[in-house]
Scaffold this motif. Structure first.
Motif, PDB file in Angstrom:
ATOM      1  N   VAL A 117       0.832  -1.201   0.000  1.00  0.00           N
ATOM      2  CA  VAL A 117       0.000   0.000   0.000  1.00  0.00           C
ATOM      3  C   VAL A 117       0.870   1.257   0.000  1.00  0.00           C
ATOM      4  CG1 VAL A 117      -1.743   1.290   1.292  1.00  0.00           C
ATOM      5  CG2 VAL A 117      -1.902  -1.194   1.131  1.00  0.00           C
ATOM      6  N   GLN A 118       1.955   1.237   0.720  1.00  0.00           N
ATOM      7  CA  GLN A 118       2.861   2.392   0.737  1.00  0.00           C
ATOM      8  C   GLN A 118       3.473   2.642  -0.637  1.00  0.00           C
ATOM      9  OE1 GLN A 118       5.599   1.300   3.850  1.00  0.00           O
ATOM     10  NE2 GLN A 118       4.247   2.017   5.504  1.00  0.00           N
ATOM     11  N   ILE A 119       3.816   1.558  -1.343  1.00  0.00           N
ATOM     12  CA  ILE A 119       4.359   1.725  -2.696  1.00  0.00           C
ATOM     13  C   ILE A 119       3.304   2.327  -3.625  1.00  0.00           C
ATOM     14  CG2 ILE A 119       5.212   0.476  -4.714  1.00  0.00           C
ATOM     15  CD1 ILE A 119       6.561  -1.486  -2.783  1.00  0.00           C
ATOM     16  N   LEU A 120       2.057   1.816  -3.524  1.00  0.00           N
ATOM     17  CA  LEU A 120       0.975   2.365  -4.342  1.00  0.00           C
ATOM     18  C   LEU A 120       0.722   3.832  -4.010  1.00  0.00           C
ATOM     19  CD1 LEU A 120      -1.606  -0.579  -4.294  1.00  0.00           C
ATOM     20  CD2 LEU A 120      -0.169   0.153  -6.211  1.00  0.00           C
ATOM     21  N   ALA A 121       0.797   4.185  -2.735  1.00  0.00           N
ATOM     22  CA  ALA A 121       0.600   5.585  -2.343  1.00  0.00           C
ATOM     23  C   ALA A 121       1.720   6.462  -2.892  1.00  0.00           C
ATOM     24  CB  ALA A 121       0.528   5.693  -0.821  1.00  0.00           C
ATOM     25  N   GLY A 122       2.953   5.942  -2.897  1.00  0.00           N
ATOM     26  CA  GLY A 122       4.056   6.711  -3.460  1.00  0.00           C
ATOM     27  C   GLY A 122       3.893   6.943  -4.955  1.00  0.00           C
ATOM     28  N   ILE A 123       3.492   5.900  -5.682  1.00  0.00           N
ATOM     29  CA  ILE A 123       3.247   6.048  -7.120  1.00  0.00           C
ATOM     30  C   ILE A 123       2.120   7.049  -7.368  1.00  0.00           C
ATOM     31  CG2 ILE A 123       2.501   4.832  -9.193  1.00  0.00           C
ATOM     32  CD1 ILE A 123       3.852   2.318  -8.064  1.00  0.00           C
ATOM     33  N   SER A 124       1.067   6.976  -6.541  1.00  0.00           N
ATOM     34  CA  SER A 124      -0.066   7.890  -6.689  1.00  0.00           C
ATOM     35  C   SER A 124       0.364   9.334  -6.441  1.00  0.00           C
ATOM     36  CB  SER A 124      -1.177   7.503  -5.712  1.00  0.00           C
ATOM     37  OG  SER A 124      -1.633   6.185  -5.965  1.00  0.00           O
ATOM     38  N   ALA A 125       1.221   9.545  -5.443  1.00  0.00           N
ATOM     39  CA  ALA A 125       1.694  10.897  -5.159  1.00  0.00           C
ATOM     40  C   ALA A 125       2.514  11.458  -6.315  1.00  0.00           C
ATOM     41  CB  ALA A 125       2.519  10.889  -3.866  1.00  0.00           C
ATOM     42  N   VAL A 126       3.368  10.627  -6.881  1.00  0.00           N
ATOM     43  CA  VAL A 126       4.161  11.073  -8.032  1.00  0.00           C
ATOM     44  C   VAL A 126       3.255  11.406  -9.209  1.00  0.00           C
ATOM     45  CG1 VAL A 126       5.897  10.345  -9.714  1.00  0.00           C
ATOM     46  CG2 VAL A 126       6.209   9.797  -7.299  1.00  0.00           C
ATOM     47  N   TRP A 127       2.235  10.580  -9.422  1.00  0.00           N
ATOM     48  CA  TRP A 127       1.304  10.817 -10.528  1.00  0.00           C
ATOM     49  C   TRP A 127       0.562  12.139 -10.362  1.00  0.00           C
ATOM     50  CZ3 TRP A 127      -0.150   9.433 -15.271  1.00  0.00           C
ATOM     51  CH2 TRP A 127      -1.431   9.752 -15.699  1.00  0.00           C
ATOM     52  N   LEU A 128       0.065  12.394  -9.158  1.00  0.00           N
ATOM     53  CA  LEU A 128      -0.681  13.627  -8.927  1.00  0.00           C
ATOM     54  C   LEU A 128       0.225  14.860  -9.038  1.00  0.00           C
ATOM     55  CD1 LEU A 128      -3.062  12.612  -5.985  1.00  0.00           C
ATOM     56  CD2 LEU A 128      -3.587  12.813  -8.417  1.00  0.00           C
TER      57      LEU A 128
END
Length: 398
Positions: free
Chosen positions: A148-159
Motif C-alpha cells: 500500500v505504501q508503494i501504491l501511495a508513493g506512485i499515486s503521489a508522483v502521478w498527482l
C-alpha cells in the motif's frame, strides 16, 4: 462519504455471507420501493421537471448512516442493518444511475456514463479508501502495508506530475470521455494517499475516530443548507407541497418496507423493522452531491434538502416507539414469559441427600439461582417455589 465509510469494515461485508437472503431482501426492497414510490409522487403532484428529478434521485440513492442509528435506537437487527447499508451503498454505483436514467431521462438530459463516474467519485472511492484503512488497521501484515505504501508513493508522483503540467500534456487534446476517466483515475490516486494518511493519523491521534461522525454530520448539514439557500426561490414556490410529498415518500418507505418484508418475505419482526428503516431513510448527502455534480443543486437538490431533516425526525419518533414496543418472541414460548423479552429460569439446587426417590420429593433448605434461558419463569413467580415440591414440578427447561 469517507466519514460514513469509516463505520463500515471488511467484516461487515464478510457477515453478508452469514445472512445473504435477509440482506438481499433489504437491498431489493430498498431499490424497488423508493424509486417507484418517488415516481408515484411525481405523477400525483405537479412539480417542475427538475424538482421532480430530485425526488426520483433521492429515491434511487442507497440508505444513509442515519438508518443504522435508528435501528440501534429501536433495538432492531443492527448486524443486518450494517450489512444492508454496505451492500446498498456498493449497489448504488450501478442502481442509482440506472433508475435516474430510466425514470427521469424524459424530464432532463441524463448522461448515464457521466453519472456513473460521478457516483464512483462521490461514493465508491471514499468508501474504498475507508475499507483500505480498515485493511491496514486490522488485516495488513508487513508485506501488505509495504504494498500500500508503494501504491501511495506512485499515486503521489502521478498527482504531482498532473499538477506540474502533465494533464495538459496527456489529456489536453483528449476526448471528453478520456478526460472523464482520467479524473476518476486521479480520484483513485488521491483515495489511496488519503487512506494511508488517515491510517497513520488514526494510530497517533486518539480522538480522530470520535470526530469522524461529527464531520459526516457537518457535511450533510452543509449540503442541505447550501441546497436550500441556492434554491430559495423554488422552495418558496413549492416548499409546503414538497415537504408534504417528501413526508409521504419517507413514511411510505417505512410502511411498505415493513409490510413487504414481514408479510411477503416472512421475516421476523426485528428484521422487518430493520428493513423498514433501511428503505425509508435515504442518503441525502449523496443525492445533494450528485445534484451539485449535475450543476442543478438549486432545483434537483431541493428534495434531498427537505427529506433529510424530515427523515431524521420521523425516523427518531418511529425508533423510540418501537423501542418501547416489545417484539413478539420468535417461536413458541410459555405464557409466563417476562415483558422485557429476556426470560430467566428458576432452578432449585439441592443436595442428593435431600432427595427421596420413593416419593419423588425434595426436602431441606433450598437455594434459588436465576439464569438466562429461552423458556422459563419470571422473577415474580420465584415466590411460589418457596415450599418443597416434586421434582417434576420444577422448571422443565432447567
Amino acid at each position: 462519504m469517507f466519514s460514513m465509510g469509516t463505520k463500515l469494515t471488511i467484516q461487515d461485508f464478510i457477515d453478508v455471507a452469514k445472512m445473504p437472503w435477509a440482506v438481499f431482501i433489504g437491498t431489493f426492497c430498498h431499490f424497488v420501493i423508493m424509486p417507484l414510490l418517488g415516481l408515484s409522487i411525481t405523477l400525483i403532484f405537479d412539480f417542475p421537471p427538475e424538482v421532480a428529478v430530485g425526488i426520483l434521485l433521492i429515491g434511487s440513492c442507497p440508505s444513509g448512516l442515519s438508518s443504522t442509528v435508528m435501528v440501534y435506537i429501536a433495538n432492531a437487527n443492527l448486524a443486518l442493518a450494517v450489512s444492508i447499508a454496505a451492500v446498498s451503498t456498493l449497489a448504488a454505483t450501478v442502481m442509482t444511475p440506472l433508475w435516474v436514467n430510466l425514470l427521469a431521462g424524459s424530464m432532463i438530459d441524463i448522461q448515464l456514463t457521466a453519472m456513473v463516474m460521478d457516483v464512483v467519485k462521490i461514493v465508491l472511492i471514499p468508501i474504498g479508501a475507508a475499507i483500505l484503512h480498515d485493511y491496514l488497521k486490522t488485516y495488513a501484515g508487513v508485506r501488505g502495508r509495504r504494498t500500500v505504501q508503494i501504491l501511495a508513493g506512485i499515486s503521489a508522483v502521478w498527482l504531482l506530475y498532473m499538477i506540474a503540467g502533465g494533464w495538459d500534456a496527456l489529456f489536453g487534446l483528449a476526448s471528453a470521455d478520456a478526460q472523464m476517466y482520467a479524473v476518476v483515475l486521479n480520484f483513485v490516486a488521491g483515495g489511496i494517499i488519503w487512506a494511508l494518511f488517515y491510517n497513520w493519523l488514526y494510530g497517533r491521534v486518539d480522538g480522530v475516530k470520535k470526530i469522524m461522525p461529527t464531520i459526516s454530520m457537518m457535511g450533510i448539514i452543509f449540503f442541505t443548507t447550501t441546497a436550500a439557500a441556492a434554491g430559495r426561490d423554488n422552495l418558496v414556490q413549492v416548499g409546503f407541497l414538497l415537504c408534504f410529498a417528501m413526508l409521504m415518500h419517507n413514511l411510505g418507505g417505512f410502511l411498505i418496507g415493513y409490510l413487504m418484508s414481514r408479510w411477503v418475505f416472512r421475516m421476523d419482526v426485528q428484521s422487518a423493522r430493520t428493513v423498514a428503516f433501511e428503505v425509508g431513510l435515504q442518503n441525502g448527502g449523496m443525492a445533494s452531491g450528485l445534484a451539485a455534480a449535475m450543476g442543478k443543486l438549486a432545483t434537483v437538490g431541493l428534495a434531498s434538502a427537505v427529506m433529510t431533516p424530515l427523515g431524521n425526525v420521523s425516523g427518531s419518533l418511529l425508533a423510540n416507539y418501537w423501542r418501547k414496543k416489545r417484539c413478539p418472541a420468535r417461536g413458541p414460548e410459555p405464557d409466563h414469559a417476562c415483558s422485557a423479552g429476556i426470560r430467566t429460569s428458576v432452578k432449585r439446587i439441592t443436595h442428593h441427600d435431600d432427595f427421596n426417590p420413593a416419593t419423588g420429593t425434595t426436602r431441606g433448605r433450598f437455594r434459588t439461582r436465576s439464569r438466562r434461558h429461552p423458556l422459563c419463569a419470571t422473577s415474580a413467580q420465584r415466590g411460589s417455589l418457596r415450599r418443597p415440591r416434586r421434582v417434576a414440578e420444577l422448571c422443565p427447561y432447567g
